[in-house]
Design an enzyme around this catalytic site. Structure first.
Site, PDB file in Angstrom:
ATOM      1  N   CYS A   2      -2.847  -5.906  27.805  1.00 45.68           N
ATOM      2  CA  CYS A   2      -3.998  -5.178  27.298  1.00 45.68           C
ATOM      3  C   CYS A   2      -4.990  -6.094  26.625  1.00 45.68           C
ATOM      4  CB  CYS A   2      -3.539  -4.149  26.300  1.00 45.68           C
ATOM      5  SG  CYS A   2      -2.133  -3.275  26.922  1.00 45.68           S
ATOM      6  N   ARG A  27      -1.893  -1.513  22.153  1.00 46.53           N
ATOM      7  CA  ARG A  27      -1.730  -1.623  23.597  1.00 46.53           C
ATOM      8  C   ARG A  27      -0.876  -2.821  23.987  1.00 46.53           C
ATOM      9  NH1 ARG A  27      -5.559   1.714  26.442  1.00 46.53           N
ATOM     10  NH2 ARG A  27      -4.735   0.642  28.234  1.00 46.53           N
ATOM     11  N   TRP A  78       0.950  -7.510  26.326  1.00 48.23           N
ATOM     12  CA  TRP A  78       2.291  -6.949  26.477  1.00 48.23           C
ATOM     13  C   TRP A  78       2.831  -7.634  27.722  1.00 48.23           C
ATOM     14  CZ3 TRP A  78       4.536  -3.675  30.299  1.00 48.23           C
ATOM     15  CH2 TRP A  78       5.777  -3.144  29.939  1.00 48.23           C
ATOM     16  N   ASN A 104      -5.950  -7.102  32.352  1.00 51.22           N
ATOM     17  CA  ASN A 104      -4.979  -6.041  32.108  1.00 51.22           C
ATOM     18  C   ASN A 104      -4.521  -5.534  33.459  1.00 51.22           C
ATOM     19  OD1 ASN A 104      -3.518  -3.815  31.221  1.00 51.22           O
ATOM     20  ND2 ASN A 104      -5.336  -2.536  31.021  1.00 51.22           N
ATOM     21  N   GLY A 105      -3.222  -5.612  33.734  1.00 50.36           N
ATOM     22  CA  GLY A 105      -2.724  -5.141  35.028  1.00 50.36           C
ATOM     23  C   GLY A 105      -1.806  -6.180  35.639  1.00 50.36           C
ATOM     24  N   GLU A 484      14.492  13.963  23.624  1.00 52.66           N
ATOM     25  CA  GLU A 484      13.332  13.352  22.981  1.00 52.66           C
ATOM     26  C   GLU A 484      13.743  12.552  21.746  1.00 52.66           C
ATOM     27  OE1 GLU A 484      10.520  12.483  23.557  1.00 52.66           O
ATOM     28  OE2 GLU A 484       9.459  12.315  21.679  1.00 52.66           O
ATOM     29  N   LYS A 488      13.445   8.695  20.668  1.00 55.32           N
ATOM     30  CA  LYS A 488      12.739   8.229  19.457  1.00 55.32           C
ATOM     31  C   LYS A 488      13.617   7.274  18.664  1.00 55.32           C
ATOM     32  CE  LYS A 488       9.709   9.372  20.016  1.00 55.32           C
ATOM     33  NZ  LYS A 488       8.612   9.925  20.733  1.00 55.32           N
ATOM     34  N   GLU A 491      13.845   3.903  20.391  1.00 54.72           N
ATOM     35  CA  GLU A 491      12.605   3.129  20.303  1.00 54.72           C
ATOM     36  C   GLU A 491      12.434   2.441  18.955  1.00 54.72           C
ATOM     37  OE1 GLU A 491       9.757   6.350  21.372  1.00 54.72           O
ATOM     38  OE2 GLU A 491       8.854   4.829  22.617  1.00 54.72           O
ATOM     39  N   LYS A 605       1.913   1.146  23.303  1.00 50.70           N
ATOM     40  CA  LYS A 605       1.623   2.577  23.306  1.00 50.70           C
ATOM     41  C   LYS A 605       1.262   3.093  24.694  1.00 50.70           C
ATOM     42  CE  LYS A 605       0.743   6.551  21.294  1.00 50.70           C
ATOM     43  NZ  LYS A 605       1.909   7.336  20.872  1.00 50.70           N
TER      44      LYS A 605
HETATM   45  O1  M6R Z   1       0.709   8.388  27.320  1.00 49.55           O
HETATM   46  P1  M6R Z   1       1.881   9.020  27.990  1.00 49.55           P
HETATM   47  O2  M6R Z   1       2.295  10.314  27.360  1.00 49.55           O
HETATM   48  O3  M6R Z   1       1.692   9.179  29.468  1.00 49.55           O
HETATM   49  O4  M6R Z   1       3.069   8.002  27.771  1.00 49.55           O
HETATM   50  C1  M6R Z   1       4.334   8.199  28.344  1.00 49.55           C
HETATM   51  C2  M6R Z   1       5.370   7.308  27.702  1.00 49.55           C
HETATM   52  O5  M6R Z   1       5.050   5.966  27.900  1.00 49.55           O
HETATM   53  C3  M6R Z   1       5.490   7.585  26.205  1.00 49.55           C
HETATM   54  O6  M6R Z   1       5.854   8.901  25.986  1.00 49.55           O
HETATM   55  C4  M6R Z   1       6.519   6.672  25.525  1.00 49.55           C
HETATM   56  O7  M6R Z   1       7.798   6.967  25.965  1.00 49.55           O
HETATM   57  C5  M6R Z   1       6.420   6.781  24.005  1.00 49.55           C
HETATM   58  N1  M6R Z   1       6.637   5.495  23.458  1.00 49.55           N
HETATM   59  C6  M6R Z   1       7.391   7.726  23.403  1.00 49.55           C
HETATM   60  O8  M6R Z   1       7.474   7.665  22.010  1.00 49.55           O
END
Ligand code: M6R
Length: 610
Positions: A2, A27, A78, A104-105, A484, A488, A491, A605
Site C-alpha cells: 500500500c 494499509r 505490506w 500497490n498490487g 468471528e 478476532k 488476530e 486492514k
Molecule cells: O474489507 P473487508 O470486509 O472486505 O475485509 C475482509 C477481511 O480482510 C477482514 O474482515 C479481516 O479479516 C479483518 N482483519 C477482520 O478483523
C-alpha cells in the site's frame, strides 16, 4: 502492498505529508519510504523498516529539508514479494537512479520480466516485483515518461496501481491504475493520489475515483486522466470528501479498537433513526423496496473473513425470517469455483473496505455472467459499491485499524433489516416482525449495558489470555459469532483459537480437551440452552475449563468456571450483545498480553492483493 503519494506545485512540500503517511499506515506497516524531487531534479530518498514513525525519525534527523521538495511519492508496505528489509522497501528505482516508483498490487509476470532484464545486464538489489518495473522503465524509455509508461504497462500483467517520477521531468507525475484502488485528491494548487479517499480527508476537499485501465498525468499544476484502452482524455466526476476530526482522535481510549467498540451504541442509534419508524412499524428504504420487487428465490453471499462471518449470520436470518435459501462463500474460494449464475439468485457482496481484491474479483465474475449484484459496504464510494447493481452502506463510520468491530455490527444490522423487510413482504408472521422491531428499539440500551460491565469481561479475559489454545462453541445463529471471535482472538492475541458448532465437539475436537485447553461456550437464553448444558457437562467431565457466556437468568451457575453475563434479548437479536461482549474479551486478552492491538503483526486492514 500500500502506498500514497502527494504532489505540490508552486508551493513547498512540507513535513505534514509524513503525518499523512501515518494515516495510510493501516494499509500496511511492514516498512515505509519516501522519495522527493525538486524542480531541479535533485532527489531525497529515505526508507525505514516497520512503522512510519521510524521513517519520520530518520527524516527528522536528516540534514535534508523537506520544505524544499515539490513532488513526492511515498509508500507503506505490506510485504508480498520478499522479506521485510530495507532493500525491499519502496520507493524502488532504476539502475541509473532516474526513475522512482511506488506500487500497490502484484506484478504477476515478474519472473519472466526479471529474466529478460538479467539477460540484458541488469542486476537487482532486492526481491520485489516492483524493482523490476523500475528497471523495465529504464530499459524501455523512449521520448518522455508519459509515452514510456504507456508502453511499459502493456508488458506488466495485471493488478496494480503504480506511481512514477522521472528526475528529467521533475514537474510530471504519472500513475496507472489496473484493478488496485486509486483516488486522485484535489486541493488548491495541490494533487494527492492515494489508495483510498479516507486518507485524503484532512488534505483534499474533493476527489476523483479512478477506474481500471486509466492513467493520471500531472504536469505542473494541470492534470489529465487518460483511458489506456482508447487513449482519449476522460472527463470524470468530482466528489466531495467529508472530514471529521473525531475520526482521527483517540479520545480517552487506549486503542482505536477500544474506541470503535464503545461507538457501537451510537451506531445502533443512528441506524434506528434512519431506517425504522416505530410508530408505523415500517422499515424505510427505497433500495429494499426495489430489491423486494425482484422477488429473488435464492441468495448467495460472497465475502472474506469478518464480512464472511456476517454473511454466515445472515444466512440464518434470511432463511428464518424471509424463507429464502442462502449459501455463503469465502470469496477466495468462490472466485475459482464453477459458477451457476442465474437470474433467480441475488448475489450479495459484503465488505467493510469495499476494496478487498478477492471479493472484488468475485463480483466481476458474477457481473460478467449477468448475475444481479448487491453490495453491503462501509467505505463510501469504494470499488465494490461502485461496481454492484444495488446496495446499502453500513454507516459504521471510519474504521481504520485491523480488527473489524463496529463495522461487523453495521453489517449484521443491515442484513437483519434486509431479512426483516423481505420477510415482511413474504410470509413472516406479523407478530414476530413486530416483536423483533420492538426489541430493536431497546438494543442500544442492551448493548450499552454490556459496555458498562466491561470491567467484569476484562477480568475474565485477563485470566484466559494466558492459555495458548481455546475453543469457542455455539449452535445455530451464534455459531458465526463463535467463528468471528475466534478470528478476532487469533488476530490480536496470537493465541490459537478454534470455533465449532457445539454439537460437533464430540465428533473429534473433544480429544483436545484437558485442563490447559479452555472453552468459551456461548449460551444466551433460547432454543438451544439445554443442548449447550449437555456440551458443558461433556467438557467438565473431561476436566476442561469453561467460560459460560449467558444471559443473566441462568440457573447453571455451579457448572462452569467463569462467566460473562449479557442482558436478555430475543434470540434473533442476541447476536448484538454477544458480539460486543466477545469483542471486548478479545481486546482485553490482547491488552493483557501487551500486543500491538491496532497493528497486529503480519496484517493490514485492507487486502487489495489476491
Ligand atoms: O474489507 P473487508 O470486509 O472486505 O475485509 C475482509 C477481511 O480482510 C477482514 O474482515 C479481516 O479479516 C479483518 N482483519 C477482520 O478483523
Amino acid at each position: 502492498m500500500c502506498w500514497i503519494f502527494a504532489y505540490k506545485w508552486d508551493k513547498e512540500a512540507s513535513p505534514f505529508l509524513l503525518e499523512w503517511l501515518k494515516n495510510l499506515e493501516y494499509r500496511g506497516y511492514d516498512s515505509a519510504g519516501i522519495c522527493e524531487i525538486n524542480k531541479a531534479g535533485e532527489f531525497y530518498i529515505e526508507k525505514a523498516v516497520w512503522k512510519v514513525s521510524n521513517l519520520a525519525t530518520k527524516v527528522e534527523n536528516s540534514d535534508k529539508e523537506l520544505e524544499w521538495y515539490n513532488t513526492w511519492i511515498a509508500h507503506t508496505r505490506w510485504a508480498t514479494h520478499g522479506k521485510v528489509t530495507m532493500e525491499n522497501t519502496h520507493p524502488h528505482y532504476s539502475k541509473n537512479e532516474r526513475f522512482f516508483i511506488v506500487h500497490n498490487g502484484i506484478i504477476e509476470n515478474y519472473i519472466e520480466l526479471k529474466k529478460e532484464l538479467e539477460d540484458r545486464g541488469y542486476t537487482f538489489y532486492g526481491e520485489t516485483d516492483t524493482e523490476i518495473v523500475a528497471k523495465l522503465i529504464e530499459d524501455m524509455f523512449e521520448t518522455d515518461i508519459e509515452t514510456t509508461i504507456k508502453k511499459v504497462f502493456r508488458r506488466i500483467t495485471w493488478a496494480y496501481a503504480l506511481g512514477v517520477i522521472d528526475r528529467q521531468e521533475p514537474d510530471t507525475l504519472i500513475w496507472v491504475k489496473i484493478w488496485s484502488p486509486l483516488v486522485l485528491g484535489l486541493a488548491e494548487w495541490e494533487y494527492f493520489l492515494s489508495s483510498d479517499a479516507n486518507a485524503l480527508a484532512r488534505f483534499a476537499k474533493t476527489y476523483i475515483n479512478l477506474d481500471d485501465w486509466e492513467m493520471v498525468v500531472i504536469k505542473g499544476n494541470t492534470h489529465k486522466i487518460i483511458s489506456l484502452d482508447s487513449g482519449l482524455s476522460l472527463d470524470k466526476q468530482i466528489e466531495d470528501i467529508t472530514y471529521s476530526e473525531d475520526n482521527y482522535a483517540l479520545w480517552d481510549f487506549s486503542h482505536f479498537m477500544e474506541k470503535e467498540i464503545f461507538q457501537v451504541p451510537e451506531i445502533i442509534d443512528n441506524f434506528i433513526k434512519w431506517r425504522i419508524d416505530f410508530e408505523t412499524l415500517e422499515i424505510k428504504s427505497n433500495t429494499l423496496e426495489e430489491l423486494a420487487a425482484k422477488d429473488f428465490k435464492r441468495i448467495e453471499i460472497i465475502a472474506s473473513w469478518t464480512s464472511y462471518n456476517a454473511g454466515m449470520t445472515a444466512s440464518y436470518l434470511f432463511e428464518e425470517l424471509a424463507s429464502i435459501p442462502t449459501t455463503v462463500y469465502v470469496s477466495t474460494e468462490f472466485k475459482y469455483k464453477k459458477k451457476f449464475i442465474n437470474t433467480d439468485t441475488l448475489y450479495i457482496f459484503i465488505s467493510q473496505s469495499g476494496e478487498t481484491a478477492d471479493s472484488l474479483e468475485s463480483l466481476k465474475v458474477v457481473k460478467n455472467k449477468w448475475g444481479f449484484t448487491f453490495w453491503i459496504v462501509n467505505v463510501v464510494g469504494s470499488s465494490i459499491a461502485r461496481l454492484s447493481d444495488l446496495g446499502l452502506y453500513t454507516h459504521s463510520g471510519r474504521e481504520v485499524w485491523v480488527a473489524a468491530t463496529k463495522s461487523f455490527i453495521g453489517q449484521i444490522w443491515v442484513l437483519l433489516i434486509m431479512a426483516l423487510y423481505l420477510g415482511n413482504k413474504k410470509d413472516l408472521e406479523y407478530t414476530k416482525y413486530k416483536e423483533i422491531l420492538a426489541c430493536m428499539q431497546k438494543l442500544k440500551d442492551n448493548v450499552s449495558l454490556v459496555l458498562l460491565e466491561s470491567q467484569k469481561i476484562q477480568k475474565v479475559a485477563k485470566k484466559y489470555a494466558h492459555y495458548k489454545d481455546m475453543f469457542f462453541l455455539w449452535r445455530n445463529i451464534q455459531y458465526p459469532m463463535a467463528m468471528e471471535w475466534s478470528l478476532k482472538c487469533k488476530e490480536i492475541t496470537y493465541n490459537h483459537t478454534e470455533a465449532y458448532s457445539a454439537g460437533e465437539l464430540k465428533h473429534g475436537p473433544l480429544s483436545l480437551i484437558e485442563p490447559s485447553f479452555p472453552t468459551l461456550l456461548i449460551n444466551p437464553e433460547g432454543r438451544f440452552t439445554d443442548k449447550n448444558v449437555s456440551t458443558l457437562k461433556e467438557i467438565k467431565a473431561r476436566d476442561g475449563l469453561v467460560i459460560w457466556l449467558i444471559t443473566k437468568w441462568d440457573k447453571n451457575k455451579d457448572l462452569y468456571d467463569d462467566v460473562i453475563e449479557i442482558p436478555h434479548t430475543i434470540e434473533e437479536l442476541s447476536i448484538f450483545p454477544v458480539s460486543v461482549a466477545l469483542q471486548l474479551f478479545a481486546y482485553y486478552a490482547a491488552r493483557e498480553l501487551d500486543r500491538e492491538i491496532d497493528k497486529p503483526r503480519n496484517l493490514a486492514k485492507s487486502v487489495t492483493v489476491e
